[in-house]
Design an enzyme around this catalytic site. Structure first.
Site, PDB file in Angstrom:
ATOM      1  N   TYR A  18      23.591  50.608  42.460  1.00 11.96           N
ATOM      2  CA  TYR A  18      22.490  51.563  42.674  1.00 11.96           C
ATOM      3  C   TYR A  18      21.783  51.892  41.353  1.00 11.96           C
ATOM      4  O   TYR A  18      22.336  51.672  40.272  1.00 11.96           O
ATOM      5  CB  TYR A  18      23.052  52.861  43.255  1.00 11.96           C
ATOM      6  CG  TYR A  18      23.252  52.839  44.754  1.00 11.96           C
ATOM      7  CD1 TYR A  18      22.168  52.801  45.611  1.00 11.96           C
ATOM      8  CD2 TYR A  18      24.529  52.895  45.299  1.00 11.96           C
ATOM      9  CE1 TYR A  18      22.347  52.814  46.988  1.00 11.96           C
ATOM     10  CE2 TYR A  18      24.717  52.910  46.678  1.00 11.96           C
ATOM     11  CZ  TYR A  18      23.611  52.869  47.513  1.00 11.96           C
ATOM     12  OH  TYR A  18      23.788  52.886  48.864  1.00 11.96           O
ATOM     13  N   SER A 255      28.036  58.514  32.577  1.00 16.98           N
ATOM     14  CA  SER A 255      28.150  57.122  32.996  1.00 16.98           C
ATOM     15  C   SER A 255      28.699  57.015  34.410  1.00 16.98           C
ATOM     16  O   SER A 255      29.246  57.976  34.952  1.00 16.98           O
ATOM     17  CB  SER A 255      29.048  56.343  32.021  1.00 16.98           C
ATOM     18  OG  SER A 255      30.369  56.308  32.499  1.00 16.98           O
ATOM     19  N   LYS A 256      28.562  55.807  34.954  1.00 15.85           N
ATOM     20  CA  LYS A 256      29.041  55.560  36.312  1.00 15.85           C
ATOM     21  C   LYS A 256      30.537  55.836  36.415  1.00 15.85           C
ATOM     22  O   LYS A 256      31.049  56.151  37.469  1.00 15.85           O
ATOM     23  CB  LYS A 256      28.775  54.103  36.709  1.00 15.85           C
ATOM     24  CG  LYS A 256      27.304  53.843  36.949  1.00 15.85           C
ATOM     25  CD  LYS A 256      27.068  52.513  37.627  1.00 15.85           C
ATOM     26  CE  LYS A 256      25.583  52.174  37.562  1.00 15.85           C
ATOM     27  NZ  LYS A 256      24.856  52.006  38.720  1.00 15.85           N
ATOM     28  N   ARG A 257      31.219  55.654  35.275  1.00 17.48           N
ATOM     29  CA  ARG A 257      32.676  55.840  35.298  1.00 17.48           C
ATOM     30  C   ARG A 257      33.093  57.300  35.532  1.00 17.48           C
ATOM     31  O   ARG A 257      34.211  57.581  35.905  1.00 17.48           O
ATOM     32  CB  ARG A 257      33.306  55.302  34.007  1.00 17.48           C
ATOM     33  CG  ARG A 257      33.999  53.978  34.237  1.00 17.48           C
ATOM     34  CD  ARG A 257      34.146  53.207  32.963  1.00 17.48           C
ATOM     35  NE  ARG A 257      32.844  52.743  32.480  1.00 17.48           N
ATOM     36  CZ  ARG A 257      32.506  52.598  31.217  1.00 17.48           C
ATOM     37  NH1 ARG A 257      33.350  52.896  30.277  1.00 17.48           N
ATOM     38  NH2 ARG A 257      31.316  52.144  30.876  1.00 17.48           N
TER      39      ARG A 257
END
Ligand code: GLU
Length: 502
Positions: A18, A255-257
């Site tokens: 995404y 972040s995505k993390r």
């Protein structure tokens, strides 16, 4: 930027999932620059890295860009004279330029094995050198490279870095120089024949006549490499502007993390992708307004702008150098303000989008007609996100039998003082049954009359009804709650609530 008609900017996502909220800020700034100067906003899909490709992500990225209202002039679905706009459809173009650069001697085939490269890395570490790759001498010839590749050797192409410092003239950061001893011969074509990001990006920026590259600061160290490729290919260098990095409030990089970390700790994962904010019930207007202030400021205390205002006020000169903080409380406040300000029709459209992308919501809500949805929106005015509407009015869309009674609400409102709330409900039952006009006004009137008769407070009458019909102490005003619910449901729920008290 005087020759304003020629401004051409691009957003170049890799389809690895995404659209990240930081990417959306990059889109916005590019879009604003194009719109401000009557220029062109290009969307280019950087899909040459097949190992990182995530199925269906292009469709998702386009869909979320549309939701944000970030329309593109050239790109997938829009077409344009510089297409194709998928890098995977441009492989022949990269091949042509790669041949050119090889023939000119500015790049060479490089045939080291994995073990040799590993040995170079170790040696660089031992000798505390910044760069690890050591250019072979003499260089393999083009013919040798081709032959090695033909017989199945892992062969890449590297750019021969000129032995000189490279300075990036950045419109935000000023001059940033990378010393020659920090720049090694890097790969421009991988062993699978695909160009690397650096090579494809530079070729495309040039052929698509991009005038300004606005991208995140994480790409700053790529830019000297890009300039080196431009020089080797005889392309001009566009203007560069690297946008400040976005940090969480605790100073960590957003972040995505962050999502995985929260899940591991058993916490609710934070919204990170544009889609997360969309699915959580945020408005694109509020998200864009909030994003505009991540790194840019109009120079006074103004904080609320729509895209038209932003377009007229935006300049790269007012983008700061310092990191931006992603203040979720502020975003929530922006969303609350925007929800209150938007015209009803627009709010309804946004609410329907929210319902359409959240399949787990009650079907009766997702399928409700515009008239009912508008009434619900109106009844919940003052909400922060669309998710609040579910908290406040979700009970309207579940079966009478499925209402869950919040034990705390039952205790406080119904059972306390020797079941005073239940007694009130019993007294109210016949009055509600016989009321002729089931409208908000007359229902409110009824509650007032009972308050006067019993010499009690409004809450002592309204709250027991509220808990009985909704299961909780939160709902729109009592008159509106009951009209939206209708007479039959109201009476059925009160009956069920009373039966459960025994
Ligand atoms: N595909 C790159 C990315 O998604 C684009 C970087 C750039 O704008 O040059 O990070």
């Amino acid at each position: 930027m005087n020759d304003s008609n020629r401004v051409r900017v691009r957003f170049a996502p890799s389809p690895t999932g995404y659209l990240h909220i930081g990417g959306a800020r990059t889109v916005l700034f590019n879009w604003l620059l194009a719109r401000k100067h009557g220029g062109t906003f290009i969307l280019r899909i950087e899909d040459t890295d097949r190992t990182r490709h995530v199925e269906d992500s292009v469709r998702k990225i386009l869909d979320d860009l549309r939701w944000l209202g970030m329309n593109w002039d050239e790109g997938p679905e829009a077409g344009g004279e510089s297409g194709p706009y998928y890098q995977s459809h441009r492989l022949d173009i990269y091949k042509t330029h790669l041949e050119r650069i090889l023939e000119s001697g500015a790049a060479y085939y490089s045939m080291e094995t994995r073990e040799q490269l590993e040995a170079m890395r170790k040696a660089a570490k031992r000798e505390k050198r910044n760069v690890t790759y050591v250019r072979p001498s003499p260089l393999p010839t083009v013919e040798e490279g081709r032959k090695a590749r033909d017989v199945g050797h892992p062969v890449v192409v590297r750019l021969k870095m000129p032995n000189e410092d490279i300075t990036v003239r950045d419109d935000i950061l000023g001059e940033v120089t990378l010393a020659a001893d920090q720049l090694e011969d890097f790969v421009i074509q991988k062993s699978d024949g695909f160009p690397t990001y650096h090579f494809a990006c530079v070729v495309d920026d040039a052929l698509m006549k991009v005038t300004h590259v606005l991208r995140g600061q994480e790409h700053l160290m790529n830019t000297p490499k890009h300039i080196a490729i431009q020089r080797a290919l005889g392309f001009s260098t566009p203007r560069y502007a690297h946008l400040p990095v976005i940090f969480n409030m605790d100073g960590s990089k957003m972040s995505k993390r962050d999502k995985e970390k929260a899940i591991k700790k058993g916490l609710q994962p934070p919204e990170i992708d544009v889609h997360d904010f969309r699915a959580a019930g945020y408005l694109p207007e509020a998200v864009l307004n909030f994003l505009s202030l991540l790194g840019w400021s109009p120079g006074d205390d103004l904080e609320q702008f729509d895209l038209d205002r932003l377009t007229s006020m935006f300049t790269i000169e007012r983008v700061g150098k310092t990191n931006a903080r992603f203040d979720r409380e502020k975003l929530l406040a922006f969303n609350t303000d925007w929800s209150a300000r938007l015209p009803d029709a627009r709010l309804l459209e946004a609410f329907k989008d929210y319902l359409s992308i959240n399949p787990e919501l009650p079907q009766s809500l997702r399928q409700a007609d515009d008239a009912l949805l508008s009434q619900v929106l109106d009844a919940c005015r003052g909400f922060r996100t669309f998710a609040d509407i579910l908290t406040k009015a979700g009970f309207l869309f579940v079966d009478n039998e499925a209402i869950q009674y919040d034990p705390k609400a039952v205790k406080k409102v119904l059972a306390k003082n020797d079941n005073a709330g239940y007694d009130m409900l019993r007294a109210l039952q016949p009055k509600l049954e016989s009321i002729a006009d089931w409208s908000a006004v007359s229902l409110e009137e009824l509650v007032h009359t009972i308050c006067e008769e019993k010499e009690c407070k409004m809450g002592q009458v309204a709250q027991p009804i509220r808990v009985a019909v909704s299961g909780s102490t939160i709902s729109p005003s009592i008159g509106v709650t009951l009209t939206l619910l209708g007479r039959d449901c109201t009476l059925a729920r009160i009956k069920r609530c009373l039966s459960e008290s025994m």
